[in-house]
Design an enzyme around this catalytic site. Structure first.
Site, PDB file in Angstrom:
ATOM      1  N   HIS A 163      31.500  51.379  44.056  1.00 32.31           N
ATOM      2  CA  HIS A 163      31.767  50.014  44.762  1.00 32.31           C
ATOM      3  C   HIS A 163      32.618  50.554  46.375  1.00 32.31           C
ATOM      4  O   HIS A 163      33.427  51.110  46.011  1.00 32.31           O
ATOM      5  CB  HIS A 163      32.492  49.019  44.070  1.00 32.31           C
ATOM      6  CG  HIS A 163      32.251  47.883  44.696  1.00 32.31           C
ATOM      7  ND1 HIS A 163      31.147  47.034  44.799  1.00 32.31           N
ATOM      8  CD2 HIS A 163      33.365  46.874  45.074  1.00 32.31           C
ATOM      9  CE1 HIS A 163      31.677  46.068  45.680  1.00 32.31           C
ATOM     10  NE2 HIS A 163      32.791  45.548  45.438  1.00 32.31           N
ATOM     11  N   TYR A 261      51.354  13.170  51.914  1.00 29.16           N
ATOM     12  CA  TYR A 261      52.502  13.712  51.484  1.00 29.16           C
ATOM     13  C   TYR A 261      53.293  14.455  52.520  1.00 29.16           C
ATOM     14  O   TYR A 261      52.784  15.203  53.246  1.00 29.16           O
ATOM     15  CB  TYR A 261      52.298  14.625  50.370  1.00 29.16           C
ATOM     16  CG  TYR A 261      51.663  13.965  49.135  1.00 29.16           C
ATOM     17  CD1 TYR A 261      52.624  13.065  48.436  1.00 29.16           C
ATOM     18  CD2 TYR A 261      50.289  14.341  48.575  1.00 29.16           C
ATOM     19  CE1 TYR A 261      51.869  12.495  47.048  1.00 29.16           C
ATOM     20  CE2 TYR A 261      50.135  13.926  47.278  1.00 29.16           C
ATOM     21  CZ  TYR A 261      50.708  12.832  46.604  1.00 29.16           C
ATOM     22  OH  TYR A 261      50.074  12.261  45.506  1.00 29.16           O
ATOM     23  N   MET A 309      45.398  16.311  45.869  1.00 26.50           N
ATOM     24  CA  MET A 309      44.498  16.858  44.867  1.00 26.50           C
ATOM     25  C   MET A 309      43.275  16.407  44.663  1.00 26.50           C
ATOM     26  O   MET A 309      42.120  17.048  44.463  1.00 26.50           O
ATOM     27  CB  MET A 309      45.301  16.570  43.285  1.00 26.50           C
ATOM     28  CG  MET A 309      44.537  17.099  42.196  1.00 26.50           C
ATOM     29  SD  MET A 309      45.160  16.753  40.617  1.00 26.50           S
ATOM     30  CE  MET A 309      46.888  17.999  40.653  1.00 26.50           C
TER      31      MET A 309
HETATM   32  C1  PLP Z   1      31.111  41.048  43.715  1.00 28.12           C
HETATM   33  C2  PLP Z   1      30.404  42.361  43.686  1.00 28.12           C
HETATM   34  C3  PLP Z   1      29.383  42.723  44.447  1.00 28.12           C
HETATM   35  C4  PLP Z   1      28.759  41.800  45.310  1.00 28.12           C
HETATM   36  O1  PLP Z   1      29.536  41.754  46.655  1.00 28.12           O
HETATM   37  P1  PLP Z   1      29.055  41.195  48.111  1.00 28.12           P
HETATM   38  O2  PLP Z   1      30.272  41.804  48.852  1.00 28.12           O
HETATM   39  O3  PLP Z   1      29.143  39.792  47.715  1.00 28.12           O
HETATM   40  O4  PLP Z   1      27.731  41.404  48.341  1.00 28.12           O
HETATM   41  C5  PLP Z   1      28.624  44.039  44.090  1.00 28.12           C
HETATM   42  N1  PLP Z   1      29.176  44.795  43.504  1.00 28.12           N
HETATM   43  C6  PLP Z   1      30.312  44.287  42.824  1.00 28.12           C
HETATM   44  C7  PLP Z   1      30.796  45.569  41.602  1.00 28.12           C
HETATM   45  C8  PLP Z   1      30.774  43.062  42.736  1.00 28.12           C
HETATM   46  O5  PLP Z   1      32.048  42.955  41.821  1.00 28.12           O
END
Ligand code: PLP
Length: 376
Positions: A163, A261, A309
Site C-alpha cells: 500500500h 453554546y 450534537m
Molecule cells: C482504504 C484502502 C484503499 C483505498 O484507498 P483510497 O485512497 O480510498 O483509494 C486501498 N487499499 C487499502 C489497503 C486501504 O486500506
C-alpha cells in the site's frame, strides 16, 4: 417527508467504477470498507460490481462475512486481522485474508485444517508506509513458510500486495521508492517459487496517476465514490453522496443575539436564524462551527456558532428562508451546493473522513438507482 437524509447515487458509483475500469488493464477491487465510505457497504458493493469491479476489499473479517451473508459471491479480501479471530469462519466463507506475520500464517493454517478447505492468502509486504505488512527483513522468512504451507495444500497464495503512503501527492519520491521495493519483494518471492496471479499496490491516487503501479489488480476506494484523492475534480467521476436536512425553525432575532453554546457567534444585525436538525452525532464535524458551508435559500452560507450534537444554526440575514426549506451540506455541486471537498477544506480534514462520518444510524440513507434485484 424527510427531516435529514444522506442520498446515495448508485448510478454514479456504477459509472465511476466503469470509468476507472476502462482506464486500466488490471482488474478492479472496489474498496467498500467502513460501510462503503458511508455510502452503505452492500449497496455500494453491488453497484461497483455492476460497474465492472471483479473484487471487493474491506478492512475487517466481519465486513467480509457481512458481504457474503448478503449473497455477494465475488472474491473478497480482508486485511485487518488481529490474532485470535475465528478465522475458520472466514476460510469457510471463501474470504481472502491478508497475511504479514508468521503468527497469522500459523493461525490461517489451523483455520484451513479446521474448515477443511484451502485458505486463500495475500501476502503483504511493507514497502515504506510502516503500517501493515512484513518488513523486507521478515519477508523471506514469511515467503518460505508460505511456500511450504502452499505445497502442503493448506493455503493458496492468491496475491502479493502492498500500500502507498503518499500516492495522493504525485511526484512524491516515496512513490518510486515504494514501487521499487515492491518489485524487489516480488523478485524475492519468485525465488521462493511464490508467483501469485494477483500483484496489487495501487489505491485510487495511484490508479489515477501512475499506470506503472496497476499490476494485476487495483484497489480504488475514494474514487469509486466520485471524489479525487488529489483534490479538485476528475473528469468522469461524479460524487455519489449528498447530505441534506430541512429547516426546523426560521426566526427573526435582533442584532447582538448570541447563537448556540458558548455564544461564539453574535448576530451583527437583525436577521433570520435557521435551525437545522442535524449535528455532530449525525456526522457534521464540530470543527464546522462558525464556518462549515451549507446551501440554504439559494446561497452558500457558513454555520453560525457551534455545531450541537443534533442541530446547528445558520444566519440567513434577510433572505426569505422558512421552516421546511432544504439545507444541503454537500453534494455533487450541480445546484451550487458545497462539495465534500469544500467541507474537508473548511474543517481541516480529508474527504475520506467527511464521507465516513455520514454513515451514522440516525440519518436515513436513501438510495437513488437501487436495482430491485439487489435486495438491500
Ligand atoms: C482504504 C484502502 C484503499 C483505498 O484507498 P483510497 O485512497 O480510498 O483509494 C486501498 N487499499 C487499502 C489497503 C486501504 O486500506
Amino acid at each position: 417527508m424527510w427531516q435529514a437524509e444522506v442520498r446515495v447515487d448508485l448510478d454514479a458509483i456504477r459509472a465511476n467504477v466503469a470509468h476507472l475500469a476502462a482506464g486500466t488493464s488490471a482488474e478492479v477491487m472496489a474498496v467498500v470498507k467502513s460501510d462503503g465510505y458511508g455510502h452503505g457497504m452492500v449497496a455500494s458493493a453491488r453497484a461497483a460490481l455492476d460497474g465492472g469491479a471483479t473484487w471487493l476489499g474491506v478492512a475487517s473479517m466481519t465486513e467480509a462475512i457481512t458481504l457474503r451473508e448478503h449473497g455477494l459471491t465475488a472474491p473478497i479480501l480482508a486485511w485487518l486481522i488481529v490474532p485470535g479471530l475465528p478465522l475458520h469462519d472466514a476460510v469457510a466463507a471463501d474470504i481472502d485474508l491478508s497475511v504479514a506475520t508468521l503468527g497469522l500464517l500459523d493461525e490461517v493454517i489451523v483455520a484451513a485444517e479446521r474448515a477443511e478447505r484451502v485458505a486463500r492468502v495475500h501476502l503483504k509486504i511493507d514497502t515504506g508506509m510502516t503500517r501493515g505488512g512484513a518488513t523486507p527483513e521478515e519477508w523471506p522468512v514469511l515467503l518460505e513458510a508460505a511456500a511450504k504451507a502452499q505445497s502442503d495444500g493448506l493455503i493458496d497464495v492468491v496475491g502479493i500486495w502492498s500500500h502507498f503512503s503518499c500516492a495522493d501527492t504525485p511526484g512524491h519520491p516515496s512513490v518510486d521508492a515504494q514501487l521499487a521495493a515492491f518489485h524487489t519483494g516480488l523478485e524475492v518471492a519468485g525465488r521462493f517459487g511464490v508467483t501469485p496471479r494477483y500483484r496489487h499496490i495501487a489505491n485510487s491516487a495511484a490508479l489515477l496517476t501512475r499506470p506503472d503501479t496497476h499490476f494485476d489488480l487495483v484497489r480504488p476506494g475514494i474514487a469509486i465514490y466520485g471524489l479525487s484523492p488529489m483534490g479538485g475534480r476528475v473528469d468522469g467521476l461524479r460524487p455519489a453522496m449528498t447530505a441534506r436536512a430541512r429547516v426546523m425553525i426560521a426566526k427573526r432575532v435582533p442584532a447582538g443575539s448570541g447563537v448556540s453554546y458558548g455564544h461564539t457567534y453574535i448576530t451583527p444585525a437583525e436577521s433570520t436564524i435557521a435551525v437545522v436538525p442535524i449535528g455532530y452525532a449525525d456526522g457534521v464535524p464540530r470543527h464546522g462551527s462558525n464556518g462549515g458551508p451549507v446551501l440554504i435559500g439559494g446561497q452558500v452560507r457558513p454555520i453560525a456558532g457551534r455545531v450541537c450534537m443534533d442541530q446547528f444554526m445558520v444566519d440567513c440575514g434577510d433572505d426569505p428562508v422558512q421552516a421546511g426549506d432544504t439545507v444541503t451540506l454537500f453534494g455533487p455541486g450541480d445546484d451550487g451546493e458545497p462539495t465534500v471537498e469544500d467541507w474537508a477544506d473548511a474543517v481541516g480534514t480529508i474527504s475520506w473522513e467527511i464521507l465516513a462520518r455520514f454513515g451514522s444510524a440516525r440519518v436515513p440513507r436513501v438510495f437513488d438507482g437501487l436495482r430491485p434485484e439487489a435486495g438491500v
